[in-house]
Write a protein that holds these residues in place. Sequence first.
Motif, PDB file in Angstrom:
ATOM      1  N   UNK A  36       2.512  -1.133  11.637  1.00 16.52           N
ATOM      2  CA  UNK A  36       1.181  -1.758  11.693  1.00 16.52           C
ATOM      3  C   UNK A  36       0.202  -0.925  10.860  1.00 16.52           C
ATOM      4  N   UNK A  37      -0.708  -1.624  10.162  1.00 16.18           N
ATOM      5  CA  UNK A  37      -1.672  -0.935   9.300  1.00 16.18           C
ATOM      6  C   UNK A  37      -3.001  -1.688   9.339  1.00 16.18           C
ATOM      7  N   UNK A  38      -4.043  -1.029   8.767  1.00 15.48           N
ATOM      8  CA  UNK A  38      -5.385  -1.628   8.696  1.00 15.48           C
ATOM      9  C   UNK A  38      -5.903  -1.690   7.259  1.00 15.48           C
ATOM     10  N   UNK A  39      -5.060  -1.457   6.304  1.00 16.90           N
ATOM     11  CA  UNK A  39      -5.510  -1.412   4.918  1.00 16.90           C
ATOM     12  C   UNK A  39      -5.633  -2.791   4.292  1.00 16.90           C
ATOM     13  N   UNK A  40      -5.182  -3.798   4.968  1.00 14.60           N
ATOM     14  CA  UNK A  40      -5.291  -5.133   4.399  1.00 14.60           C
ATOM     15  C   UNK A  40      -6.724  -5.608   4.336  1.00 14.60           C
ATOM     16  N   UNK A  41      -7.647  -5.059   5.107  1.00 11.01           N
ATOM     17  CA  UNK A  41      -9.043  -5.489   5.115  1.00 11.01           C
ATOM     18  C   UNK A  41      -9.825  -4.950   3.929  1.00 11.01           C
ATOM     19  N   UNK A  46      -5.012  -5.711  -3.860  1.00  8.56           N
ATOM     20  CA  UNK A  46      -4.396  -4.446  -4.281  1.00  8.56           C
ATOM     21  C   UNK A  46      -3.456  -3.866  -3.216  1.00  8.56           C
ATOM     22  N   UNK A  47      -3.147  -4.627  -2.175  1.00 10.98           N
ATOM     23  CA  UNK A  47      -2.288  -4.143  -1.085  1.00 10.98           C
ATOM     24  C   UNK A  47      -0.848  -3.989  -1.591  1.00 10.98           C
ATOM     25  N   UNK A  90      -0.032  -9.251   5.507  1.00 12.53           N
ATOM     26  CA  UNK A  90      -1.352  -9.041   4.920  1.00 12.53           C
ATOM     27  C   UNK A  90      -2.404  -8.755   5.982  1.00 12.53           C
ATOM     28  N   UNK A  91      -2.215  -9.265   7.198  1.00  5.83           N
ATOM     29  CA  UNK A  91      -3.171  -9.067   8.284  1.00  5.83           C
ATOM     30  C   UNK A  91      -2.984  -7.749   8.991  1.00  5.83           C
ATOM     31  N   UNK A  92      -1.900  -7.015   8.671  1.00  5.21           N
ATOM     32  CA  UNK A  92      -1.743  -5.705   9.290  1.00  5.21           C
ATOM     33  C   UNK A  92      -0.405  -5.489   9.996  1.00  5.21           C
TER      34      UNK A  92
END
Length: 371
Positions: A36-41, A46-47, A90-92
């Motif tokens: 799980x990640x939070x960089x998609x926001x 550029x993800x 893409x959502x995390x």
Amino acid sequence: MSALSTLFLASCLVWMSGAQTAFKRVAEENVTLPCHHRLGLLEPRSLDIEWLLHDSKANQKVVITYSGGNVYNEVNEGQKGRVSFTSNFLAGDASLQIVSLQPSDAGQYTCKVKNAGQYEWHHITLTVLEKPSKPKCWVEGELSEGKELSLQCNSASGTAPILYQWQRISDEEGKMEHLPPTARVNFSNPGQVLMKNLTQMATGLYQCTAYNEAGQENCFVQVTVQYARSIGMVAGAVCGVLVGLSLVFLIVWLTIRRKEKKRYEEEEAPNEIREDAEAPKARLVKPSSSSSGSRSSRSGSSSTRSTANSASRSQRTLSTEATPHITPSRYSRVETEGREIDPKKVNHATLVKMGATPVMLPAQSRAFQTV
């Protein structure tokens, strides 16, 4: 974005990057490795997401990637078609799903997420357990009373360590029983059981179970201990029967030989050639002077009759050369039990009983003696 929110996001990224999880799964099962990640926001365009595998040989392989808006899930030849992202990465949620696990899937997985110059990564260890293969059971040794044997069990493949357990199956409802008291497990080879000084108690059906963390498999072997005494008794009975038949055959053969010999003697006894007894001598009567005239008158007829009689006697003698004649004793008349017997009436058997001597006379000599 405020400085406070940026600081909070950075602290979460540091905490998440330090998280590490271990998974154990059995081969042919499915597994989902979380990421799980939070960089998609920050910048969706550029993800960049990448899953890497460090196998047991320290080789690094790319499992699946997302870059430039495209997913590449056929990078690793060994996992082609079996790996994918589980949901909306893409959502995390960039979790990795692997189906139909194989032992080669085991290793350390790393999930890397990059966006706008920021990074997140997760380390996950995956262990793929392989159930023992179907074991093979067999017996080595001699299945006789007083001998020794060993029960062998081996599973060719499976995740180590593979353990083995031997049990005997009861005839009643298939219940499991302990091994006989004389059985011992070979600790250097757990799949081997040694059985010494075999008895009938060792007879039965035995089961070997090979197992590990992933599961277990079984195999069976039948043990039948033979009676040592029964083998000796059978051999003795066979020998006794053979000896008895030989004796019977010998007795029958001797009996037949004895009967044949007796019959041969009986048949040969009447055919023995016996010497003829001396024929009785003819008494010549000297004629008196008074009969000289009549003698001369009858000389012609007497000589003719004598010649005829000589010829007839010669013919009879030639026809009876093989017939035994027995000469009586010195007397012309023999006394037997107080009465006189005429020699002409004495038969062959009577003369033999009286001690007469058998003499074989040529036919020609007999003819001359009776002239």
